[in-house]
Design a protein around this motif. Structure first.
Motif, PDB file in Angstrom:
ATOM      1  N   UNK A 136      44.674  29.078 -27.732  1.00  0.00           N
ATOM      2  CA  UNK A 136      43.938  30.224 -28.275  1.00  0.00           C
ATOM      3  C   UNK A 136      44.530  31.574 -27.871  1.00  0.00           C
ATOM      4  N   UNK A 137      45.359  31.599 -26.836  1.00  0.00           N
ATOM      5  CA  UNK A 137      45.927  32.866 -26.353  1.00  0.00           C
ATOM      6  C   UNK A 137      47.329  33.137 -26.890  1.00  0.00           C
ATOM      7  N   UNK A 138      47.852  32.257 -27.696  1.00  0.00           N
ATOM      8  CA  UNK A 138      49.212  32.428 -28.224  1.00  0.00           C
ATOM      9  C   UNK A 138      49.253  33.545 -29.252  1.00  0.00           C
ATOM     10  N   UNK A 139      50.386  34.213 -29.309  1.00  0.00           N
ATOM     11  CA  UNK A 139      50.577  35.299 -30.272  1.00  0.00           C
ATOM     12  C   UNK A 139      50.665  34.736 -31.686  1.00  0.00           C
ATOM     13  N   UNK A 140      50.028  35.384 -32.632  1.00  0.00           N
ATOM     14  CA  UNK A 140      50.016  34.929 -34.028  1.00  0.00           C
ATOM     15  C   UNK A 140      51.344  35.181 -34.739  1.00  0.00           C
ATOM     16  N   UNK A 141      52.233  35.925 -34.110  1.00  0.00           N
ATOM     17  CA  UNK A 141      53.527  36.206 -34.733  1.00  0.00           C
ATOM     18  C   UNK A 141      54.507  35.046 -34.556  1.00  0.00           C
ATOM     19  N   UNK A 142      54.217  34.138 -33.650  1.00  0.00           N
ATOM     20  CA  UNK A 142      55.104  33.003 -33.410  1.00  0.00           C
ATOM     21  C   UNK A 142      54.870  31.918 -34.451  1.00  0.00           C
ATOM     22  N   UNK A 143      55.853  31.048 -34.666  1.00  0.00           N
ATOM     23  CA  UNK A 143      55.643  29.921 -35.585  1.00  0.00           C
ATOM     24  C   UNK A 143      54.530  29.012 -35.065  1.00  0.00           C
ATOM     25  N   UNK A 144      53.951  28.220 -35.944  1.00  0.00           N
ATOM     26  CA  UNK A 144      52.795  27.416 -35.577  1.00  0.00           C
ATOM     27  C   UNK A 144      53.100  26.425 -34.467  1.00  0.00           C
ATOM     28  N   UNK A 145      54.319  25.917 -34.366  1.00  0.00           N
ATOM     29  CA  UNK A 145      54.632  24.924 -33.333  1.00  0.00           C
ATOM     30  C   UNK A 145      54.739  25.555 -31.942  1.00  0.00           C
TER      31      UNK A 145
END
Length: 156
Positions: A136-145
């Protein structure tokens, strides 16, 4: 007067002597892909500049991606950072970097080879989504994997 055959005339016009000789042996077939697609992948690796494009990177990345998802069971899997992420050889220890390499080679392939490689990667992507947990804390700009929970460092 007898007529010369067309093949004999073309043979007389040939400027290069003998058959074509390749400087390096033909590349090995990538497991799970056809000969034609394997050749297209090797050609794209050889002709394209970039971090991931050296000989055999796509095969290594595909093997790494399959190996990460291979253990049976339903327990969640957690990708791990590679110990030496800056080095292209060690970076593929992280399954997310292996998926990055596959994503970068796909647009460089001809349409049929791209479709075949995508057909090989799509079921693995589905299993990856099922076997890993969202971060949930991952940046949304990164790919989904990259937006999946990870744990620790792999290697040394």
């Amino acid at each position: 007067m007898p007529r010369n055959r067309p093949g004999a005339q073309r043979g007389a016009q040939r400027t290069t002597p003998g058959p074509r000789i390749w400087e390096e042996p033909p590349p090995a077939r990538i497991p799970g892909l056809s000969d034609r697609t394997s050749l297209a992948v090797h050609r794209a690796e050889r002709l394209s500049p970039g971090l991931w494009f050296s000989r055999g990177v796509t095969e290594t990345a595909l093997r790494r991606y399959r190996a990460f998802l291979h253990p049976p069971g339903r327990r969640p899997r957690y990708p791990r950072e590679s110990y030496c992420a800056a080095c292209p050889g060690c970076a593929l220890d992280d399954v997310r970097r292996a998926r990055d390499a596959l994503a970068e080679i796909l647009p460089l392939l001809p349409p049929r080879a791209r479709a075949e490689l995508r057909r090989a990667v799509t079921p693995l992507d589905r299993r990856y989504l099922l076997r890993t947990l969202p971060d949930p804390l991952a940046a949304r700009t990164e790919p989904w994997w990259h937006r999946r929970l990870a744990k620790g460092v792999e290697g040394w």
